[in-house]
Design an enzyme around this catalytic site. Structure first.
Site, PDB file in Angstrom:
ATOM      1  N   HIS A   1      -1.228  20.891 -30.010  1.00  0.00           N
ATOM      2  CA  HIS A   1      -1.598  20.302 -28.715  1.00  0.00           C
ATOM      3  C   HIS A   1      -0.494  19.377 -28.196  1.00  0.00           C
ATOM      4  CE1 HIS A   1      -4.475  18.706 -25.693  1.00  0.00           C
ATOM      5  NE2 HIS A   1      -3.789  17.577 -25.858  1.00  0.00           N
ATOM      6  N   GLU A   2      -0.063  18.467 -29.051  1.00  0.00           N
ATOM      7  CA  GLU A   2       0.960  17.516 -28.619  1.00  0.00           C
ATOM      8  C   GLU A   2       2.310  18.200 -28.424  1.00  0.00           C
ATOM      9  OE1 GLU A   2       0.169  14.711 -27.582  1.00  0.00           O
ATOM     10  OE2 GLU A   2      -1.881  14.702 -28.356  1.00  0.00           O
TER      11      GLU A   2
ATOM     12  N   HIS B   1       2.541  19.352 -24.833  1.00  0.00           N
ATOM     13  CA  HIS B   1       2.988  18.279 -23.924  1.00  0.00           C
ATOM     14  C   HIS B   1       4.485  18.015 -24.108  1.00  0.00           C
ATOM     15  CE1 HIS B   1      -1.014  17.377 -22.594  1.00  0.00           C
ATOM     16  NE2 HIS B   1      -1.433  16.943 -23.775  1.00  0.00           N
TER      17      HIS B   1
END
Length: 454
Positions: free
Chosen positions: A22-23, A26
């Protein structure tokens, strides 16, 4: 203690994989948009491992494995200088900020597709969607022992997992469903299961049983575990006898015995109880009698209890070849997305109980349980968790990715960013909502664990 350690370990593994991906979503898009990333952290708190890249980004594994974050350059940061203004997130066009905010949930969506593909290739052992017994609403629909459920409202049910979920959701919606079955004779048929007849306020976790349906693998074998002293069967039947028929009527499970014995008693006189004992088939004459229950009630029976049931072996496998698994993974992701959003909608509208909002304790237990079932099940669990993380992060709640996307969309419409006051108010509202959601999840976790240990 072994279960506790296992749950903690597999929870850390699951969360570590999902948060990292997920990170990274980003991080990857932010770097491509020219934003300076100061820290990429998996976990919160004191760093357990830290490495500084050539670009100045700190890569961290922190002490508390309950999330993660990507820290991007901001005007309020100590490392900020006017020369770095163009590398701040705020300096980027709103379209790029939208892409950065959406990249995390998108990464989890891509991960879900990959995990489901891997699960299909590895294979997930399961139980066949076979009917063990049908009573009540299920029997009224024409379902019979030996039928195999192939489709529910047009959706394939290759295993009991898919069938159970579809039936439960239809029961919550209280709507009739069309069930395509392969009959025990080998033909095909369509049955209409009218779930509008489900009782009011029923327990959703027990929906399938309440509609009168018991899957084949949940049947209790008709094996005698003990016999009450002085009861009609005492001295005639024996421990470990397998009952095969009562008064000429075949027995499939232990639950079949009681109604057949009552019918025998209503007929009057003795009847033949057929059993298998040490490889021999015996027909033994018994007259049912009245048995006093601990609560004072009297029932007609033989005075036998079932042997302790063991978990049956899986009898089905959900598996595809590497190429065939690709479209199946996309199809399954679409179906799961509809299921998760549907559950959220039902909870918001009150159609489904909020007791199913659970937190890290239940997630950890599920991680451990699926890991014990094998790689296929654990991959399936990770895929579901990854997709849930993507969808929940897209909810328009400030502090989540969806909240940032909401701010950016408002900025696109009005042509300028929201005021700091408005954004601060939104952050407070988001904080209250998240704290309330976390409190509810933890409460349900504690309540569920108390129930499981009673």
């Amino acid at each position: 203690m072994g279960e506790t350690i296992g749950s903690a370990w597999w929870f850390i593994v699951a969360l570590g994989v999902l948060v990292t991906i997920h990170e990274f979503g980003h991080f990857f898009v932010a770097r491509r948009c020219g934003v300076k990333v100061l820290r990429f952290s998996v976990g919160f708190g004191r760093p357990l491992w830290l490495r500084r890249g050539k670009d100045g980004t700190e890569y961290v594994v922190a002490m508390l494995p309950l999330g993660g974050y990507v820290r991007m350059l901001d005007e309020r940061d100590d490392q900020y200088t006017p020369a770095l203004q163009a590398q701040t997130l705020a300096a980027k066009p709103v379209g790029q900020r939208i892409a950065i905010a959406a990249a995390g949930p998108l990464a989890n969506l891509v991960l879900c597709v990959f995990l489901l593909w891997a699960m299909f290739v590895v294979g997930r052992p399961d139980y066949a969607a076979a009917v063990g017994s049908a009573q009540g609403i299920a029997a009224q629909a024409g379902l019979r022992t030996g039928d195999v459920i192939q489709k529910i409202d047009g959706s394939d049910t290759p295993t009991w997992t898919e069938a159970q979920y579809a039936l439960t959701i239809s029961a919550i919606d209280r709507k009739p469903v069309q069930i395509d079955v392969r009959t025990r004779e080998g033909g095909t048929a369509r049955r209409t299961l009218d779930l509008s007849k489900m009782p009011q306020g029923f327990d959703e976790t027990n929906a399938v049983r309440l509609m009168g349906l018991v899957p084949r693998h949940m049947l209790v074998p008709p094996v005698i575990g003990d016999i009450t002293k002085g009861a009609p069967a005492y001295g005639i039947l024996a421990q470990d006898d397998r009952v095969t028929a009562v008064d000429g009527q075949p027995v499939e499970s232990f639950d079949d015995i009681a109604p057949k014995v009552r019918a025998l008693a209503a007929r009057g006189g003795p009847g033949m109880i057929e059993v298998q004992r040490e490889g021999e088939r015996l027909a033994l004459e018994i007259t049912p009698g009245k048995l006093k229950q601990p609560d004072g009630r009297e029932i007609v029976g033989l005075g036998i209890v079932s042997a302790k049931a063991t978990q049956p072996a899986f009898d089905a496998m959900l598996r595809y070849g590497p190429l065939a698994a690709v479209p199946q993974a996309f199809k399954a992701t679409g179906e799961l997305t509809g299921q998760i959003t549907g559950l959220i909608k039902r909870m918001v509208t009150g159609q489904m109980s909020l007791k199913y909002v659970t937190g890290p304790v239940t997630t950890a237990r599920a991680a451990n349980a699926t890991a014990q079932l094998g790689l296929g099940w654990f991959l399936n669990f990770l895929a579901l968790l990854s997709l849930s993380l993507a969808i929940l992060n897209l909810l328009p709640i400030p502090l989540l990715d969806g909240g940032h996307l909401l701010y950016y969309l408002i900025e696109l419409v009005k042509g300028s960013p929201l005021s700091e006051r408005a954004m601060a108010a939104g952050q407070y509202v988001g904080l209250v909502l998240l704290v309330g959601l976390m409190g509810l999840a933890l409460f349900n976790d504690v309540l569920l664990n108390r129930l499981l240990h009673w």
